[in-house]
Design a protein around this motif. Structure first.
Motif, PDB file in Angstrom:
ATOM      1  N   ASN C  14      -2.176   3.729 -10.300  1.00 15.15           N
ATOM      2  CA  ASN C  14      -3.193   3.484 -12.145  1.00 15.15           C
ATOM      3  C   ASN C  14      -3.266   1.361 -11.478  1.00 15.15           C
ATOM      4  O   ASN C  14      -3.907   1.489 -12.779  1.00 15.15           O
ATOM      5  N   HIS C  15      -3.523   1.123 -10.781  1.00 13.08           N
ATOM      6  CA  HIS C  15      -3.515  -0.137 -10.523  1.00 13.08           C
ATOM      7  C   HIS C  15      -5.333  -0.130 -10.536  1.00 13.08           C
ATOM      8  O   HIS C  15      -5.924   0.823 -10.579  1.00 13.08           O
ATOM      9  N   GLY C  16      -5.483  -1.364 -10.697  1.00 17.94           N
ATOM     10  CA  GLY C  16      -7.565  -1.938 -10.759  1.00 17.94           C
ATOM     11  C   GLY C  16      -7.150  -1.971  -8.889  1.00 17.94           C
ATOM     12  O   GLY C  16      -6.538  -1.905  -8.351  1.00 17.94           O
ATOM     13  N   PHE C  17      -8.993  -2.233  -8.825  1.00 15.91           N
ATOM     14  CA  PHE C  17      -9.011  -1.983  -7.691  1.00 15.91           C
ATOM     15  C   PHE C  17      -8.567  -3.264  -6.589  1.00 15.91           C
ATOM     16  O   PHE C  17      -7.591  -2.542  -5.340  1.00 15.91           O
ATOM     17  N   LEU C  18      -8.096  -4.483  -7.825  1.00 19.59           N
ATOM     18  CA  LEU C  18      -7.986  -5.427  -6.923  1.00 19.59           C
ATOM     19  C   LEU C  18      -6.627  -4.955  -6.264  1.00 19.59           C
ATOM     20  O   LEU C  18      -5.739  -5.745  -5.323  1.00 19.59           O
ATOM     21  N   ARG C  19      -5.774  -4.306  -7.154  1.00 20.87           N
ATOM     22  CA  ARG C  19      -4.310  -4.432  -7.060  1.00 20.87           C
ATOM     23  C   ARG C  19      -4.086  -3.737  -5.943  1.00 20.87           C
ATOM     24  O   ARG C  19      -3.120  -3.836  -5.029  1.00 20.87           O
ATOM     25  N   ARG C  20      -4.718  -2.895  -5.609  1.00 20.66           N
ATOM     26  CA  ARG C  20      -5.127  -1.392  -4.785  1.00 20.66           C
ATOM     27  C   ARG C  20      -5.349  -1.526  -3.477  1.00 20.66           C
ATOM     28  O   ARG C  20      -4.850  -1.479  -2.469  1.00 20.66           O
ATOM     29  N   TYR C  21      -6.181  -2.434  -3.418  1.00 25.20           N
ATOM     30  CA  TYR C  21      -7.418  -2.003  -1.869  1.00 25.20           C
ATOM     31  C   TYR C  21      -7.183  -4.265  -1.755  1.00 25.20           C
ATOM     32  O   TYR C  21      -6.918  -4.380  -0.815  1.00 25.20           O
ATOM     33  N   LEU C  22      -6.776  -5.099  -2.510  1.00 22.32           N
ATOM     34  CA  LEU C  22      -7.129  -6.394  -1.864  1.00 22.32           C
ATOM     35  C   LEU C  22      -5.612  -6.586  -2.042  1.00 22.32           C
ATOM     36  O   LEU C  22      -5.001  -7.172  -1.430  1.00 22.32           O
ATOM     37  N   PHE C  23      -5.395  -7.292  -3.272  1.00 27.18           N
ATOM     38  CA  PHE C  23      -3.307  -7.810  -3.020  1.00 27.18           C
ATOM     39  C   PHE C  23      -2.844  -6.826  -3.579  1.00 27.18           C
ATOM     40  O   PHE C  23      -1.920  -6.740  -4.539  1.00 27.18           O
ATOM     41  N   SER C  24      -2.324  -5.583  -2.611  1.00 26.35           N
ATOM     42  CA  SER C  24      -1.341  -4.634  -2.448  1.00 26.35           C
ATOM     43  C   SER C  24      -0.102  -4.946  -1.745  1.00 26.35           C
ATOM     44  O   SER C  24      -0.437  -5.830  -1.166  1.00 26.35           O
ATOM     45  N   THR C  25       0.331  -4.885  -2.634  1.00 25.54           N
ATOM     46  CA  THR C  25       1.703  -4.587  -1.607  1.00 25.54           C
ATOM     47  C   THR C  25       2.676  -3.674  -1.062  1.00 25.54           C
ATOM     48  O   THR C  25       3.631  -3.385  -0.758  1.00 25.54           O
ATOM     49  N   ASP C  26       1.418  -2.999  -1.174  1.00 24.96           N
ATOM     50  CA  ASP C  26       1.736  -1.439   0.104  1.00 24.96           C
ATOM     51  C   ASP C  26       1.834  -1.759   1.408  1.00 24.96           C
ATOM     52  O   ASP C  26       0.838  -2.182   2.030  1.00 24.96           O
ATOM     53  N   HIS C  27       2.801  -1.324   2.236  1.00 26.47           N
ATOM     54  CA  HIS C  27       2.354  -1.936   3.690  1.00 26.47           C
ATOM     55  C   HIS C  27       1.756  -1.338   3.962  1.00 26.47           C
ATOM     56  O   HIS C  27       0.910  -1.377   5.566  1.00 26.47           O
ATOM     57  N   LYS C  28       1.268   0.490   3.969  1.00 28.03           N
ATOM     58  CA  LYS C  28      -0.259   1.507   4.597  1.00 28.03           C
ATOM     59  C   LYS C  28      -1.101   0.087   4.347  1.00 28.03           C
ATOM     60  O   LYS C  28      -1.861   0.160   5.410  1.00 28.03           O
ATOM     61  N   THR C  29      -1.950  -0.104   2.749  1.00 30.97           N
ATOM     62  CA  THR C  29      -3.065  -1.068   2.633  1.00 30.97           C
ATOM     63  C   THR C  29      -2.374  -2.627   3.663  1.00 30.97           C
ATOM     64  O   THR C  29      -3.630  -2.134   4.573  1.00 30.97           O
ATOM     65  N   ILE C  30      -1.692  -3.392   3.691  1.00 31.45           N
ATOM     66  CA  ILE C  30      -1.941  -4.170   4.527  1.00 31.45           C
ATOM     67  C   ILE C  30      -2.213  -3.856   5.822  1.00 31.45           C
ATOM     68  O   ILE C  30      -2.557  -4.580   6.694  1.00 31.45           O
ATOM     69  N   GLY C  31      -1.053  -2.718   6.478  1.00 29.33           N
ATOM     70  CA  GLY C  31      -1.915  -2.539   7.316  1.00 29.33           C
ATOM     71  C   GLY C  31      -3.159  -1.845   7.935  1.00 29.33           C
ATOM     72  O   GLY C  31      -3.719  -2.766   8.518  1.00 29.33           O
ATOM     73  N   LEU C  32      -3.660  -1.461   7.498  1.00 32.27           N
ATOM     74  CA  LEU C  32      -5.339  -1.544   7.406  1.00 32.27           C
ATOM     75  C   LEU C  32      -5.998  -2.626   7.432  1.00 32.27           C
ATOM     76  O   LEU C  32      -6.799  -2.452   7.406  1.00 32.27           O
ATOM     77  N   GLN C  33      -5.397  -2.874   6.037  1.00 30.53           N
ATOM     78  CA  GLN C  33      -6.073  -4.503   6.169  1.00 30.53           C
ATOM     79  C   GLN C  33      -5.939  -5.325   7.808  1.00 30.53           C
ATOM     80  O   GLN C  33      -6.618  -5.707   7.766  1.00 30.53           O
ATOM     81  N   TYR C  34      -4.475  -5.606   8.133  1.00 33.29           N
ATOM     82  CA  TYR C  34      -4.603  -6.443   9.150  1.00 33.29           C
ATOM     83  C   TYR C  34      -5.313  -5.237   9.996  1.00 33.29           C
ATOM     84  O   TYR C  34      -6.033  -6.167  11.262  1.00 33.29           O
ATOM     85  N   ILE C  35      -5.236  -4.183  10.623  1.00 37.16           N
ATOM     86  CA  ILE C  35      -5.817  -3.490  11.671  1.00 37.16           C
ATOM     87  C   ILE C  35      -7.932  -3.455  11.404  1.00 37.16           C
ATOM     88  O   ILE C  35      -9.068  -4.131  12.188  1.00 37.16           O
ATOM     89  N   THR C  36      -8.138  -3.597   9.896  1.00 42.63           N
ATOM     90  CA  THR C  36      -9.337  -4.321   9.324  1.00 42.63           C
ATOM     91  C   THR C  36     -10.613  -5.599  10.588  1.00 42.63           C
ATOM     92  O   THR C  36     -11.808  -6.269  10.496  1.00 42.63           O
ATOM     93  N   LEU C  37      -9.518  -6.286   9.590  1.00 43.53           N
ATOM     94  CA  LEU C  37      -9.770  -7.429  10.288  1.00 43.53           C
ATOM     95  C   LEU C  37      -9.804  -7.864  11.358  1.00 43.53           C
ATOM     96  O   LEU C  37     -10.476  -8.496  12.168  1.00 43.53           O
TER      97      LEU C  37
END
Lengths: 261, 188, 585
Positions: C14-37
């Motif tokens: 229930n966090h906002g967009f920023l915390r869920r997709y940009l500044f997430s601390t979830d390793h899965k989101t961060i993994g996807l961020q790395y993959i996208t980059l």
């Protein structure tokens, strides 16, 4: 079941394209280059056989064990096999490494009876200069502040030093055939590299260091010198030539050059 | 093994810290080998400046480590008031060390010894500034804990944070002794 | 340091967009961020290489697009040598750091390490987020070099001083562009060190009940070993980068000797050693090769086992081989410096250590062949890429044994032979492993399947394409063609090689275009792919016990109990041909 065919075809094509030697080394011009070629051939043969067998085996295993509804065999490994292939590869690889050590030793470490001729090599972005000590056999003093390419003094030879009066500066490297030549490699700006394909050797020229480097060319002819360490935007045009001539022609040239000074 | 088991976080913090220390050691190891190679590469080595003020700073840093240990003992005994006193002393001494290092740099500059004066001065500035930067990081953690402690919001679970900060602080103390040895004795 | 995630975390859905997709601390989101980059960086890197190859074969052709992009670098649409070299430098830097180092570890490692060991997240989630954003910043700083005065640096990804240390007078791009390059690399080092600390701690401390070290999938061993190597290597590069920056900006002489005269200007530096930088750089640079490939080796082992329905052959030997590679990687850096002017005696020592690294690599290859031997091979796209990895690993590895001998390297150093070699072993092999991993794990990450037909076409064309690009380079190298030449017109012996360069260039265009198939497949499947179940490949490791994609809290309050090793396929007497790690039987 395309994959085994593609792997086999690739392996055959790669091996064949090495075997035809369409793009290959230039002919060797001394004993070192000839030994280099034979050591390389042995290495290439060993690596080629491993390459071919491994790729063929890979393709064959994929073909043989493709899924036709059969049950896979449960196997966790085999210590005996691990020991076997570890020792074979260790012997083979270290053996290959040791086998070529002699060639390296000969160029860089062995002592020479004949001290040979000394020639200074100076590199800069993006040109080569060579300096001969002249008839007196002595290099004159240099000073970096006197370096002036436009005035034909790329080494910065000190004007009033008598030893330097007869020094010869050339933009091509002329050497007598069959004699050891001691090159003294220097760079004034960035790292360059002295590479002559026909000699099968190369050596960096590092600013701040004078690196002695021995060459000997037996076969008269002209051979290109190519800079082989990235030195800036003109790296691709940093070219000179190694001119190998008979001792007689060399002496004549030396006399004529000294007379011109 | 059990992630939910008590103590898992504590162990993780320690493991993370030790891994971090390995990377710091590699950084200063590279620094040292660069210095050895650079000294041997040329004949322009003029020694490393090491003003006497460094001894005073070393003393201050040593005292702060002692204060840290005292604070930890008080915390183990549950004596929060004494912990606060000792920990605050350690933080103050830490700040004093950094101030002392700044003073050293100022003195050297005043004496005309700059980063690019000679190889020894270059290594001295790089080494001391890199050490001070690592120390500043540790000091921020220390000050943060101090602030919580003084407001009595440092819960019992923060023992781990205090321990980790302390180990890091002692490590930087040892690193400083090593650097001091390099500069004062090896370098001259 | 951020608080470790020892306990099951509270979901932040229930966090906002920023915390869920940009500044997430979830390793899965961060993994996807790395993959996208990484995917973005890869296409930038590919585009640069296509421009370079185009210029090498058609040096005179005018191209308006080029002039629009680089008015100074391509006046009249003809590429200048300095633009060529800056494209080359950026291609190498982007590919090595932001693709080969980032996607195997930061991308897949972040996403799957916690899942495969039964953890709720990485040990330090906030540190994890910080590593990603530092990597991102590093990428932005690097790309900024294109847009500053003088453009991107031209000293190559190895940035040897003095060329990299004396500033603008050594060439355009050596001013601010090179400074940004050094800053970017320093940031990257810091990000990688933070990542390494996180991976090591997570592996050591957050394994679930029953997950002993010798029950970890080889992927986890790959990430773990890589993290250890990173921890010891990046600090040294950071030190080298700091000293280089000071030589550039503060007038020190760590790497700059006395009497430097650049462009007729005498510099004031004294006594520095250019070789010192090479030692610091390659002390990092050689381990870097294994940082890139070890996670891929782990993934390939797992994928080969899964689709052969067999355990990995010699599981323990595989672990030993990785650890030995990791150790040896730190004592072989001198093989990059045989001709640099360092002592010829040390060359012999470095050479013997170097050929020894071939042994654990060979052990791994034998064990991969042993794994598929007697299996029941399902040739999915993931499996095709894993098998293709084995093929290119053999092809690229063998030439390394030639380059590891100083007498032979005296000819091949800095020729196209080296370019062919390292692209095959470091570039193509790692990328094949990453493709295999993408096809294998996409269903888990997205809950949808990728298109197999497109995947197969992409694989076959890429497989043929990479051989067509890089094998001709070996011949150019045997003929003595130096690398990093912007133009081949000045030398007589290079004129004979134009067929090879044409072949390479056309194969490169073709292979680059084929990669768009992958991009299309990835994006299309992301939105439209058919639903994947929980365990579409009938695999054994823990991530397949969760729904696809896994819930944010992973295993939540029920961390699994592990009962067996990672590869129990086709156990005799078992009811089905795989037993998952948490199954008792």
């Amino acid at each position: 079941m395309l994959l085994p065919l593609v792997i086999w075809a690739t392996a055959v094509l790669v091996a064949a394209s090495f075997a035809i030697k369409r793009w290959w080394f230039p002919a060797p011009i001394n004993a070192h280059a000839a030994s280099f070629d034979s050591i390389f051939s042995v290495n290439l043969l060993i690596m080629g056989v491993i390459f071919f067998v491994a790729q063929a085996l890979l393709g064959w295993l994929i073909w043989k064990h493709r899924d036709r509804g059969q049950q896979a065999r449960h196997s966790e490994g085999s210590t005996r096999l691990e020991i076997l292939w570890t020792s074979i590869t260790l012997l083979l690889f270290v053996g290959a490494g040791l086998a070529s050590t002699g060639l390296w030793y000969e160029v860089h470490l062995s002592a020479l009876a004949d001290a040979g001729l000394k020639i200074e090599v100076a590199a800069k972005q993006f040109a080569w200069s060579f300096r001969y000590p002249g008839p007196d056999g002595k290099f004159g003093k240099t000073d970096i502040k006197l370096v002036n390419d436009a005035a034909g003094n790329p080494f910065g030879i000190v004007e009033n030093d008598p030893a330097g009066k007869d020094d010869i500066v050339s933009s091509a490297l002329r050497v007598p055939a069959g004699r050891h030549v001691q090159l003294l490699l220097q760079s004034r700006d960035v790292i360059h590299n002295f590479f002559v394909r026909e000699l099968r050797i190369k050596q960096d020229l590092v600013p701040g260091m004078t690196i002695p480097f021995r060459i000997r060319a037996d076969k008269p002819g002209e051979y290109e010198i190519a800079c082989s360490e990235l030195c800036g935007l003109g790296h691709h045009q940093m070219r000179s030539v190694l001119v190998v001539v008979s001792q007689q022609d060399y002496d004549t040239w030396l006399r004529r050059q000294a007379a011109q000074r | 093994m059990n992630v939910a088991a008590p103590g898992a976080r504590r162990r993780a913090s320690h493991t993370g810290l030790y891994a971090f220390l390995c990377s710091v050691i590699m950084f200063f190891g590279a620094f040292t080998s660069a210095m050895v190679v650079r000294r041997g590469a040329s004949n322009d080595w003029k020694g490393i400046p090491a003003p006497d003020l460094l001894w005073v700073n070393t003393g201050i840093l040593a005292l702060s480590s002692v204060a840290v240990e005292k604070a930890r003992r008080h915390l183990r005994e549950g004596n929060r008031k004494n912990f606060n006193i000792a920990w605050s002393t350690a933080s103050l001494l830490g700040a004093l060390f950094i101030a002392g290092q700044i003073l050293v740099w100022k003195d050297l500059r005043a004496a005309g010894v700059f980063l690019n004066s000679h190889p020894g001065s270059a290594f001295f500035y790089v080494g001391t500034v890199a050490h001070a930067a690592h120390l500043a990081g540790g000091w921020i953690a220390m000050a943060f804990l101090n602030w919580q402690a003084l407001r009595w919001t440092l819960g019992p679970g923060k023992r781990t944070a205090v321990d980790v900060a302390s180990i890091y602080w002692h490590f930087l103390g040892l690193l400083w002794v090593y650097l001091l040895w390099l500069f004062r004795f090896w370098g001259n | 340091m951020a608080a470790p995630a020892g306990r099951p975390k509270v979901t932040n859905m229930n966090h906002g967009f920023l915390r869920r997709y940009l500044f997430s601390t979830d390793h899965k989101t961060i993994g996807l961020q790395y993959i996208t980059l990484s995917i973005f960086a890869a296409f930038v890197g590919i585009a640069l290489s296509v421009l370079m190859r185009f210029h090498l074969v058609y040096p005179e052709s005018r191209w308006r697009l080029l002039e629009t992009l680089w008015p100074d670098g391509a006046p009249g649409g003809v590429m200048t040598p300095e633009l060529y070299l800056s494209l080359m430098t950026m291609h190498g830097t982007i590919m090595v750091f932001f693709l080969l180092t980032t996607v195997p570890q930061g991308g897949f490692g972040n996403y799957f390490l916690p899942l495969q060991i039964g953890a709720a997240d990485m040990a330090f989630p906030r540190l994890n987020m910080l590593s990603f954003w530092t990597t991102f910043l590093s990428f932005v700083v690097l790309c900024a070099a294109f847009f500053v005065e003088g453009g991107a640096p031209l000293a190559g990804w190895t940035a040897y001083p003095p060329l990299s240390a004396v500033g603008q007078i050594a060439g355009p791009g050596q001013g601010l562009g090179q400074t940004l390059w050094v800053l970017s690399i320093a940031l990257f080092c810091i990000a990688s060190l933070m990542g390494a600390i996180n991976f090591i701690t997570t592996t050591l401390e957050l394994r679930t009940r029953g997950m002993s070290l010798l029950r970890m999938p080889l992927t986890c061993w790959g990430w773990f070993t890589t993290a250890i190597i990173s921890l010891f290597a990046f600090g040294v590069l950071l030190a080298g980068g700091v000293l280089l920056l000071l030589d550039r900006e503060a007038g020190t002489s760590f790497f700059l000797p006395a009497g430097l005269m650049i462009n007729d200007k005498l510099l004031a530096n004294k006594g520095g050693s250019p070789l010192l930088f090479q030692h610091l750089f390659w002390f990092f640079g050689h381990p870097e090769v294994y940082i890139a490939i070890l996670p891929g080796m782990g993934a390939v082992s797992t994928i080969l086992a899964t689709f052969s329905r067999k355990p990995v052959f010699g599981y323990r030997a595989m672990i030993w081989a990785m650890l030995i590679i990791g150790f040896l990687s730190f004592v072989v850096w001198g093989h990059h410096m045989f001709i640099s002017g360092m002592s010829p005696y040390s060359s012999i020592a470095f050479s013997l250590l170097t050929v020894t690294v071939g042994v654990p690599s060979a052990i791994k290859t034998f064990n991969w062949l042993g794994t598929i031997w007697g299996g029941s091979l399902r040739l999915t796209t993931a499996m095709l890429f894993a098998l293709g990895f084995v093929s290119v690993f053999i092809s690229g590895g063998l030439t390394g044994l030639i380059l590891g001998q100083p007498a032979l390297d005296s000819y091949f150093h800095d020729t196209y032979f080296v370019v062919g070699h390292f692209h095959m072993i470091m570039g193509v092999a790692t990328v094949f492993a990453a493709f295999a991993a993408t096809f294998y794990w996409f269903p888990k990450m997205r809950g949808r399947m990728m298109n197999e037909t497109l995947g197969r076409i992409h694989f076959y064309l890429t497989f043929i394409g990479v051989y067509a690009i890089f094998i001709p380079m070996h011949f150019a190298g045997i003929a003595g063609n130096p690398r990093r030449y912007a133009d081949f017109a000045q030398f007589d012996f290079l004129k004979d090689l134009s067929f090879l360069h044409k072949a390479t260039t056309h194969a490169a265009f073709f292979t680059a275009a084929v990669q768009l198939l992958f991009l299309f497949n990835f994006l299309w499947s992301w939105w439209k792919g058919p639903k994947a179940g929980q365990n579409p490949w009938h695999a054994t490791t823990l991530e397949w016990t969760l729904p696809s994609p896994p819930p944010e809290e992973n295993f939540g309050h029920n961390p699994p109990q592990v009962h067996r090793g990672p590869y129990d396929y086709s156990l005799p007497g078992a009811p089905k041909d795989f037993l998952m790690q948490q199954e008792e039987r």
